[in-house]
Design a protein around this motif. Structure first.
Motif, PDB file in Angstrom:
ATOM      1  N   GLY A 110      -9.003   2.462  16.847  1.00 57.71           N
ATOM      2  CA  GLY A 110      -9.232   1.024  16.783  1.00 57.71           C
ATOM      3  C   GLY A 110      -9.143   0.478  15.369  1.00 57.71           C
ATOM      4  O   GLY A 110      -8.694  -0.655  15.150  1.00 57.71           O
ATOM      5  N   SER A 111      -9.572   1.293  14.390  1.00 55.72           N
ATOM      6  CA  SER A 111      -9.527   0.851  12.995  1.00 55.72           C
ATOM      7  C   SER A 111      -8.098   0.651  12.519  1.00 55.72           C
ATOM      8  O   SER A 111      -7.833  -0.162  11.631  1.00 55.72           O
ATOM      9  CB  SER A 111     -10.221   1.884  12.090  1.00 55.72           C
ATOM     10  OG  SER A 111      -9.623   3.163  12.229  1.00 55.72           O
ATOM     11  N   ALA A 114      -6.590  -2.565  14.407  1.00 55.92           N
ATOM     12  CA  ALA A 114      -7.144  -3.826  13.894  1.00 55.92           C
ATOM     13  C   ALA A 114      -6.224  -4.489  12.874  1.00 55.92           C
ATOM     14  O   ALA A 114      -6.420  -5.650  12.516  1.00 55.92           O
ATOM     15  CB  ALA A 114      -8.519  -3.572  13.280  1.00 55.92           C
ATOM     16  N   GLY A 115      -5.222  -3.744  12.389  1.00 55.88           N
ATOM     17  CA  GLY A 115      -4.227  -4.317  11.498  1.00 55.88           C
ATOM     18  C   GLY A 115      -4.615  -4.435  10.042  1.00 55.88           C
ATOM     19  O   GLY A 115      -4.289  -5.447   9.403  1.00 55.88           O
ATOM     20  N   PRO A 116      -5.277  -3.431   9.454  1.00 52.51           N
ATOM     21  CA  PRO A 116      -5.593  -3.498   8.022  1.00 52.51           C
ATOM     22  C   PRO A 116      -4.305  -3.448   7.196  1.00 52.51           C
ATOM     23  O   PRO A 116      -3.238  -3.082   7.698  1.00 52.51           O
ATOM     24  CB  PRO A 116      -6.440  -2.246   7.791  1.00 52.51           C
ATOM     25  CG  PRO A 116      -6.014  -1.299   8.870  1.00 52.51           C
ATOM     26  CD  PRO A 116      -5.709  -2.142  10.056  1.00 52.51           C
ATOM     27  N   SER A 117      -4.394  -3.784   5.915  1.00 50.62           N
ATOM     28  CA  SER A 117      -3.209  -3.865   5.057  1.00 50.62           C
ATOM     29  C   SER A 117      -2.502  -2.517   4.901  1.00 50.62           C
ATOM     30  O   SER A 117      -1.306  -2.475   4.643  1.00 50.62           O
ATOM     31  CB  SER A 117      -3.606  -4.397   3.673  1.00 50.62           C
ATOM     32  OG  SER A 117      -4.578  -3.537   3.068  1.00 50.62           O
ATOM     33  N   TRP A 118      -3.242  -1.421   5.082  1.00 51.47           N
ATOM     34  CA  TRP A 118      -2.655  -0.090   4.884  1.00 51.47           C
ATOM     35  C   TRP A 118      -1.995   0.474   6.138  1.00 51.47           C
ATOM     36  O   TRP A 118      -1.485   1.597   6.124  1.00 51.47           O
ATOM     37  CB  TRP A 118      -3.727   0.891   4.396  1.00 51.47           C
ATOM     38  CG  TRP A 118      -5.017   0.866   5.155  1.00 51.47           C
ATOM     39  CD1 TRP A 118      -6.141   0.143   4.846  1.00 51.47           C
ATOM     40  CD2 TRP A 118      -5.339   1.583   6.362  1.00 51.47           C
ATOM     41  NE1 TRP A 118      -7.131   0.364   5.783  1.00 51.47           N
ATOM     42  CE2 TRP A 118      -6.668   1.241   6.707  1.00 51.47           C
ATOM     43  CE3 TRP A 118      -4.638   2.478   7.165  1.00 51.47           C
ATOM     44  CZ2 TRP A 118      -7.304   1.767   7.825  1.00 51.47           C
ATOM     45  CZ3 TRP A 118      -5.258   3.004   8.292  1.00 51.47           C
ATOM     46  CH2 TRP A 118      -6.580   2.644   8.610  1.00 51.47           C
ATOM     47  N   ALA A 119      -1.987  -0.295   7.220  1.00 51.57           N
ATOM     48  CA  ALA A 119      -1.463   0.214   8.491  1.00 51.57           C
ATOM     49  C   ALA A 119      -0.252  -0.582   8.978  1.00 51.57           C
ATOM     50  O   ALA A 119      -0.147  -1.787   8.746  1.00 51.57           O
ATOM     51  CB  ALA A 119      -2.550   0.194   9.555  1.00 51.57           C
ATOM     52  N   ASP A 120       0.650   0.115   9.653  1.00 49.04           N
ATOM     53  CA  ASP A 120       1.786  -0.526  10.317  1.00 49.04           C
ATOM     54  C   ASP A 120       1.325  -1.201  11.599  1.00 49.04           C
ATOM     55  O   ASP A 120       0.299  -0.830  12.181  1.00 49.04           O
ATOM     56  CB  ASP A 120       2.842   0.527  10.707  1.00 49.04           C
ATOM     57  CG  ASP A 120       3.567   1.110   9.509  1.00 49.04           C
ATOM     58  OD1 ASP A 120       3.676   0.422   8.481  1.00 49.04           O
ATOM     59  OD2 ASP A 120       4.033   2.277   9.623  1.00 49.04           O
ATOM     60  N   PRO A 121       2.112  -2.153  12.107  1.00 47.22           N
ATOM     61  CA  PRO A 121       1.872  -2.679  13.456  1.00 47.22           C
ATOM     62  C   PRO A 121       2.238  -1.628  14.495  1.00 47.22           C
ATOM     63  O   PRO A 121       2.797  -0.574  14.167  1.00 47.22           O
ATOM     64  CB  PRO A 121       2.833  -3.879  13.540  1.00 47.22           C
ATOM     65  CG  PRO A 121       3.251  -4.182  12.141  1.00 47.22           C
ATOM     66  CD  PRO A 121       3.210  -2.858  11.427  1.00 47.22           C
TER      67      PRO A 121
END
Length: 357
Positions: A110-111, A114-121
């Motif tokens: 889930g983390s 949630a779409g943080p800046s360090w993650a891809d869609p």
């Protein structure tokens, strides 16, 4: 070779990439052993120093005899969750082995979703057009191990099946790049003399180790490479944050830390390893890669002026004597062993199996 071609035919790799992939895998399967002939893939800790040194530590995929076989990447339940991976027998890990009944579990934390800046869609996001196997803006999607297969729009773990698809806890589809600074010194007595191991007679090395907050395992104080960041900057930043608690220092204290660290990180260093990491967070579609670099304080004077203090992701930090008895996170024990070989330091009381020509 026919099996290899069939395995790659269904993969959506650009024409050139596909050709190189086939060539690379064919070479890996056909090259003869180098100096060592190891029987039944003995535990890494038991390989003799002469045998180990004849391999190619900078990239394990370059070695015919010693490759990463999934071990920690098959861990269940998946870290930070109750999700159980589908079981993958050792003889079914490799993608070249046909397994029609393979039914991995899909999981992305889930983390990450949630779409943080360090993650891809998510891969099916209509606005997401990743450029796999190349630099994608500020995001490095090239693997340190060369080209990887992209199948049905998803990167495929170059080592093999893990029993789980999606990204798990990892932010990027494909390789997730990290950097691990291995800071070492000689163990010394109160008079400043190096201390030798009583059995091997070799001097004992120490390294700065942290105890991770997330899993409680001891590890090298490393971390993820930020988009656009140079590896050298990541190595220094992660050591400052996790082993010296720089994030909580005043500007004056941080300036003094920077001054002392510059002495250590600007001197000659040793690239221990670059490539894939057998990490419990790995999935079929996302995996960890790292560059581990050794910064050695020969006299111990630099680190004497840098008091260790745990920070950021580290719960505890301390100097640890290096030996084969260490149980470290992911592939960190392997990196530490290579450092002892570089400096001719103690590792094991057991000489291990001999190499045969």
């Amino acid at each position: 070779m026919l099996l290899l071609a069939a395995a790659l035919r269904s993969a959506t790799v650009p024409g050139f990439a596909r050709a190189v992939s086939v060539f690379s895998f064919a070479v890996a399967l056909s090259v003869p052993p180098a100096r060592c002939v190891l029987q039944r893939r003995p535990p890494l800790s038991n390989l003799s120093a002469n045998c180990w040194s004849s391999l190619h530590p900078v990239n394990m995929f370059d070695s015919y005899n010693v490759k990463f076989y999934h071990s920690k990447a098959l861990t269940s339940p998946y870290p930070g969750s109750g999700v159980e991976r589908s079981q993958v027998p050792e003889d079914k890990v490799g993608w070249l082995i046909e397994w029609k009944d393979y039914n991995p579990v899909e999981y992305t934390a889930g983390s990450v979703l949630a779409g943080p800046s360090w993650a891809d869609p998510q891969i099916d996001n209509k606005d997401f057009y990743p450029k796999f196997n190349e630099r994608d803006g500020e995001v490095e999607r090239k693997s340190l191990n060369g080209l990887y297969v992209v199948e049905n729009g998803r990167p495929r773990n170059p080592v093999g099946r893990t029993g789980l698809t999606g990204r798990g806890l990892l932010g990027r589809w494909g390789p997730n790049h990290a950097a691990d600074p291995v800071v070492t010194r000689w163990k010394r007595d109160r008079s400043g003399n190096k201390i030798a191991h009583p059995v091997t007679g070799k001097n004992i090395l120490q390294f700065v180790a942290i105890k991770r907050r997330d899993c409680g395992e001891w590890a090298i104080p490393g971390g993820m490479v930020d988009p656009g960041e140079k590896i050298s900057a990541t190595l220094k930043r992660e050591f400052e944050e996790e082993a010296l608690n720089s994030l909580q220092k005043s500007p004056e204290e941080k300036a003094e830390l920077e001054k002392q660290l510059h002495k250590l990180f600007s001197q000659e260093h040793f690239v221990v390893y670059r490539g894939y990491v057998d990490d419990p967070r790995n999935t079929d579609n996302a995996w960890m890669e790292t560059e581990a670099v050794n910064y050695h304080d020969e006299t111990g004077e630099i680190m004497d002026n840098l008091p260790l203090e745990a920070g950021d992701d580290a719960g505890v930090v301390k100097w640890v004597d290096i030996s084969e008895k260490l149980k470290l996170y992911a592939s960190h024990s392997y990196f530490i062993k290579l450092v002892t070989e570089k400096w001719g330091a103690h590792w094991s009381e057991d000489p291990g199996p001999e190499c045969c020509e």
